[in-house]
Write an enzyme that holds these catalytic residues in place. Sequence first.
Site, short mmCIF file in Angstrom:
data_model
loop_
_atom_site.label_atom_id
_atom_site.label_comp_id
_atom_site.label_asym_id
_atom_site.label_seq_id
_atom_site.Cartn_x
_atom_site.Cartn_y
_atom_site.Cartn_z
N ARG A 59 0.85 -1.28 0.12
CA ARG A 59 0.11 0.39 0.07
C ARG A 59 1.15 1.41 -0.07
O ARG A 59 2.02 1.54 0.71
CB ARG A 59 -0.88 0.20 1.33
CG ARG A 59 -1.80 -0.71 0.89
CD ARG A 59 -3.08 -0.67 2.30
NE ARG A 59 -1.82 -0.68 4.14
CZ ARG A 59 -2.71 0.02 4.97
NH1 ARG A 59 -3.67 0.56 4.55
NH2 ARG A 59 -2.13 0.47 6.08
N LYS A 123 4.02 -11.11 10.11
CA LYS A 123 3.37 -10.22 8.82
C LYS A 123 4.27 -11.54 7.78
O LYS A 123 5.17 -12.42 7.36
CB LYS A 123 3.49 -9.47 8.13
CG LYS A 123 2.83 -9.19 7.49
CD LYS A 123 2.88 -7.30 6.25
CE LYS A 123 3.09 -6.24 7.00
NZ LYS A 123 3.28 -5.68 5.84
N ARG A 256 -1.03 0.06 14.90
CA ARG A 256 0.19 -0.90 15.60
C ARG A 256 -0.81 -1.25 16.73
O ARG A 256 -1.48 -0.27 17.31
CB ARG A 256 1.30 -0.52 15.08
CG ARG A 256 2.52 0.04 14.80
CD ARG A 256 2.82 -1.01 14.20
NE ARG A 256 3.67 -0.91 13.18
CZ ARG A 256 2.83 -0.75 11.01
NH1 ARG A 256 2.09 -1.83 11.47
NH2 ARG A 256 3.44 -0.92 10.31
P1 ATP Z 1 1.91 -1.73 7.57
O1 ATP Z 1 2.33 -3.37 8.19
O2 ATP Z 1 2.58 -0.89 8.32
O3 ATP Z 1 0.34 -1.70 8.28
P2 ATP Z 1 0.94 -1.77 4.73
O4 ATP Z 1 -0.03 -2.74 5.12
O5 ATP Z 1 0.42 -0.95 4.54
O6 ATP Z 1 1.64 -1.17 6.28
P3 ATP Z 1 1.46 -3.66 3.06
O7 ATP Z 1 1.71 -1.99 1.71
O8 ATP Z 1 0.68 -3.96 3.42
O9 ATP Z 1 2.11 -2.69 4.30
O10 ATP Z 1 3.21 -3.63 2.61
C1 ATP Z 1 4.64 -3.84 2.89
C2 ATP Z 1 5.20 -3.34 4.09
O11 ATP Z 1 5.47 -5.27 4.72
C3 ATP Z 1 6.30 -3.29 3.77
O12 ATP Z 1 7.26 -1.55 4.02
C4 ATP Z 1 7.51 -3.97 5.04
O13 ATP Z 1 7.42 -3.05 6.31
C5 ATP Z 1 6.62 -5.00 5.33
N1 ATP Z 1 6.89 -6.41 3.98
C6 ATP Z 1 7.10 -6.16 3.05
N2 ATP Z 1 7.70 -7.69 1.79
C7 ATP Z 1 7.77 -7.97 3.50
C8 ATP Z 1 7.33 -9.82 3.12
N3 ATP Z 1 7.60 -10.26 2.28
N4 ATP Z 1 6.97 -10.71 4.36
C9 ATP Z 1 7.19 -9.62 5.33
N5 ATP Z 1 6.79 -8.65 5.73
C10 ATP Z 1 6.85 -7.77 4.24
#
Ligand code: ATP
Length: 258
Positions: A59, A123, A256
Site C-alpha cells: 500500500r 507478517k 500498531r
Molecule cells: P503497515 O504494516 O505499516 O500497516 P501496510 O500494511 O500498509 O503497512 P503493506 O503495504 O501491506 O504494509 O506491505 C508493505 C510492508 O510490508 C513493507 O513496508 C514492509 O515493511 C513489509 N514487507 C515487505 N515485504 C515483506 C515480506 N516479504 N514479508 C513480510 N513483510 C514484508
Amino acid sequence: MPIAVAEIAGRLGLAARRFDIEVLPRCDSTNAVMLGRAEAGAPSGTVVVTEEQTAGRGRRGRTWFANPGDSLTFSLLWRFAPGTAPAGLSLAVGVAVARALERVGAGETALKWPNDILKQGCKLGGILVELVGDAPYSAVIGIGVNLRLPAGLPEDVRATSAAIGAPGVAVDANEVLAALLGELLATLDTFATQGFAAIRSEWLARHAYQNVPVRLSSDFGPPSEGICRGVDTDGALLLEVDRRVERILSGEVSLRPV
Ligand code: ATP
C-alpha cells in the site's frame, strides 16, 4: 518445484474451470501486469503468477519483498456483477488467505486491518486490492506470501516477518496457490452475493487486535490511539476513543498495537 499450471489445476479439480492461470518467469509487479490485462478485457478468474517479482508493491507505494523460490506472488482478476459494492473486499480476501494458509500447514494465523496476514504477530502475507472501473467494478487482487523467509529481506522487515515453512523446509508453491485459489473462489462467491457482512464474524474470530489498545498513524495528521473494537459490516475499523466508537474507513493509515 517450479510453478506449473497442470499441478495447480490438478489440485483444484472442477474449480480449475473458474480460473485462467498464466505463469511468468519474471515480472515487475503481478498487479501492474494484471491491471494491463484487465484494461485489455481479460475475463474474471484470470491469474498471473510469477517465479520472480522484481518490483512488488504494497500500500501507499511501499515495497513487497520477494525472492525466487521463497515467495509466492500472484494476482487474480475478479469481475463483479452490477450492484455489488466493493466495501470490505480486501478483508474478505484476508479471510480466504488465512483459511488457505492454515490448510497448507502455516499454523494459526491472524488478521490485521486492513490487509495483513499474521503468524505469531509477524507478517506472513500481504494483500493489495486495486479496483478497476466502476459499477460494475472489477478487482485486481494481489497476494504475496512467504513460503520461506525471503533471502535478502532487509533486517528491519525480517524482524517482523513470518513464513509458512521453517528455514530449509520445502514448501510447494503449487499446493499453496491451489489452496489460495480454492478458498478465494468460495469467499468471493459469498462476497458477491451477501457482501462482507456474511464474512465479518469469521474475520473477527481471526482478528489479531480485538479489544487491544492500538495506535493509528497517518501521513496526513497526528496519530490517534484507542481500543480496537473490530470492524463494521462494511469493513470500516472500529476504534474506541474516550468511550466513543469511531469508524475508520480510509486505508491510508497504519495500525500498531500500543
Ligand atoms: P503497515 O504494516 O505499516 O500497516 P501496510 O500494511 O500498509 O503497512 P503493506 O503495504 O501491506 O504494509 O506491505 C508493505 C510492508 O510490508 C513493507 O513496508 C514492509 O515493511 C513489509 N514487507 C515487505 N515485504 C515483506 C515480506 N516479504 N514479508 C513480510 N513483510 C514484508
